[in-house]
Scaffold this motif. Structure first.
Motif, short mmCIF file in Angstrom:
data_model
loop_
_atom_site.label_atom_id
_atom_site.label_comp_id
_atom_site.label_asym_id
_atom_site.label_seq_id
_atom_site.Cartn_x
_atom_site.Cartn_y
_atom_site.Cartn_z
N ALA A 169 0.86 -1.17 0.00
CA ALA A 169 0.00 0.00 0.00
C ALA A 169 0.90 1.23 0.00
CB ALA A 169 -0.90 0.00 1.22
N THR A 191 -4.59 1.48 -1.56
CA THR A 191 -4.28 0.09 -1.26
C THR A 191 -3.48 -0.55 -2.39
OG1 THR A 191 -6.44 -0.51 -2.15
CG2 THR A 191 -6.27 -0.21 0.25
N TRP A 192 -2.99 -1.77 -2.15
CA TRP A 192 -2.09 -2.41 -3.12
C TRP A 192 -2.76 -2.58 -4.48
CZ3 TRP A 192 -3.36 -6.98 -5.48
CH2 TRP A 192 -4.42 -7.69 -4.92
N PHE A 215 -1.06 -1.92 7.92
CA PHE A 215 -2.37 -1.27 7.91
C PHE A 215 -2.23 0.10 8.56
CE2 PHE A 215 -4.52 -4.97 6.45
CZ PHE A 215 -3.79 -6.03 6.94
#
Length: 123
Positions: A33, A52-53, A102
């Protein structure tokens, strides 16, 4: 290990646009990310945007929502920040960062950082 190099900063007038780029090399870029942060002189590092990825989810700071857009191209190992309607208060060094974790709005959760690119917005 991931190396990040930002580009695209500069000096612009209020209301102008800039597109920042962050080129990544090293480990598989799509594993990470990505986030953009900024830091003005004498101020704390501030979250700007994250993605995000997969690129499926993006988050923005309230101060840039509606003006900035984060995107990524995993085939090119790059993440971008399109900045529209720039304001003098957007003046800062902009840094991109990568994480496998995260909490994308927290700088402490990022593992890798670029050196930054200066954005200066004149009034």
């Amino acid at each position: 290990q991931v190396q990040l190099v930002e580009s695209g900063g500069g000096l612009v007038q209020a209301g102008a646009s800039l597109r920042l780029s962050c080129a990544a090399s090293g480990r598989t870029f799509s594993s990470f990310a990505m986030g953009w942060f900024r830091q003005a002189p004498g101020k704390e590092r501030e979250f700007v945007a994250s993605i995000t990825w997969s690129g499926g989810s993006t988050t923005y700071a309230d101060s840039v929502k509606g003006r900035f857009t984060i995107s990524r191209d995993n085939a090119k190992n790059a993440v971008y920040l399109l900045m529209n309607s720039l304001k003098p208060e957007d003046t800062a060094v902009y840094l991109c960062a990568a994480t496998t974790g995260f909490g994308l709005q927290q700088a402490s959760n990022y593992d890798y950082w670029g050196q930054g690119t200066q954005v200066t917005v004149s009034s």
